[in-house]
Write an enzyme that holds these catalytic residues in place. Sequence first.
Site, PDB file in Angstrom:
ATOM      1  N   GLY A  48      -0.375 -24.049  15.511  1.00 17.72           N
ATOM      2  CA  GLY A  48       0.669 -24.871  14.895  1.00 17.72           C
ATOM      3  C   GLY A  48      -0.005 -26.009  14.163  1.00 17.72           C
ATOM      4  N   ALA A  49       0.363 -26.189  12.892  1.00 15.71           N
ATOM      5  CA  ALA A  49      -0.410 -27.082  12.020  1.00 15.71           C
ATOM      6  C   ALA A  49      -0.650 -28.491  12.591  1.00 15.71           C
ATOM      7  CB  ALA A  49       0.260 -27.143  10.649  1.00 15.71           C
ATOM      8  N   ASP A 240       2.559 -24.979   6.903  1.00 13.19           N
ATOM      9  CA  ASP A 240       1.121 -25.177   7.139  1.00 13.19           C
ATOM     10  C   ASP A 240       0.453 -25.901   5.981  1.00 13.19           C
ATOM     11  OD1 ASP A 240       1.877 -22.691   8.896  1.00 13.19           O
ATOM     12  OD2 ASP A 240       0.109 -23.666   9.744  1.00 13.19           O
ATOM     13  N   ASN A 250       3.669 -20.873   5.174  1.00 10.82           N
ATOM     14  CA  ASN A 250       4.066 -20.918   6.587  1.00 10.82           C
ATOM     15  C   ASN A 250       3.805 -19.521   7.162  1.00 10.82           C
ATOM     16  OD1 ASN A 250       5.208 -22.429   8.834  1.00 10.82           O
ATOM     17  ND2 ASN A 250       6.971 -21.056   8.678  1.00 10.82           N
ATOM     18  N   LYS A 251       4.099 -19.366   8.416  1.00 11.27           N
ATOM     19  CA  LYS A 251       3.816 -18.101   9.116  1.00 11.27           C
ATOM     20  C   LYS A 251       4.303 -16.883   8.338  1.00 11.27           C
ATOM     21  CE  LYS A 251       1.983 -17.652  12.022  1.00 11.27           C
ATOM     22  NZ  LYS A 251       0.544 -17.291  11.877  1.00 11.27           N
TER      23      LYS A 251
END
Length: 354
Positions: A48-49, A240, A250-251
Amino acid sequence: MYVAQPIEWTDRGVVILDQRLLPAEEISYTYTDYRDVAKAIREMVIRGAPAIGVAAAMGAALGVLHSSARSVDALAAEFGEICGTLAKTRPTAVDLFWALERMKKRFTELTGHSSDLVKIKQGMVEEAQQVHLEKRAIDEAIGRFGAEFMPREGHVMTQCNAGALATAGIGTALGVIRVAFEQGKKLHVFVPETRPYLQGARLTAWELHKGGIPLTLITDNMVGHFLKTANVGAIVTGADRIAANGDTANKIGTYQIAVLAREHNVPFYIAAPISTFDLSIPDGDHIPIEERAASEVTHLQGVRIAPDVHAAHPAFDVTPARFIAAIFTERGVARAPYTDSLRALASPAQAVKV
Ligand code: MRU
């Protein structure tokens, strides 16, 4: 409400909860060597960033604290190596690099004022702890701004895990949902499982369940169906890295959710700290996308689920800015055109003391 603690600075070392084992086991390790913190980031013990940023800051402080250097020059050379090792862990989340830059700046300040190694070490430990404290306050602020955009009641959706586990605060996307819920909004969260690493199923479902927030876990291929049929009022995810034009990494899987959201007129929001902005790159094409092991696709929790074939595993994707209705930050809400709104929010004049 329950808030997970993924990382903590203690007198014994940096204590990190092993997120790879959740939800089955809650096991933490105490790290005293920065190289092990780097390994923990790379191997996703912590992920997680913003949480990666906190881990990098604490790893840098740990390296300085345990250095046997006897002069400022020797310590500076070692600090360069420490930062280099931590920087090589994960490429996409810019918070990692933001945190290292911040620790480097503090190191320069401290060594500029004093050659007392004890004082320098203490200063670096305090800075890492300050980074952690600030992340907590930042999440609360993002949550307050974003909660306004959540429906009074009904369904919302997220992706991956952008909760306390991912930020070391209350979470960004889940922080928004959490604050809205605490304000009395009657939300029910759709949680896509987020293959292949299952951050949704393992982590977000775990956090929401522990926090008493109603949820429905779905597989990733159910997103279109539920956006079509379940009257989802908003989608909010973390980020991110956000490029100058608002394109957001992002993911993996976030992009297809944003596209489906447009088709079904569901507002798609990003919740992220300013430290996630990377205004040095014009757009999402410049964001490095981490490629992880194909075995994470061919295997599920160590069990082979596919034949021995080529498999791809980009860990992130980029959602073009045109699909993003707004970006919630600790300094307010950015709207299109993002090139202007992100720059304005990032300007030092906007800085708030947290
Ligand atoms: O690979 P991960 O688990 O580190 O990816 C995490 C995400 O993509 C999150 O959504 C993002 O970091 C935002 S966390 C607040």
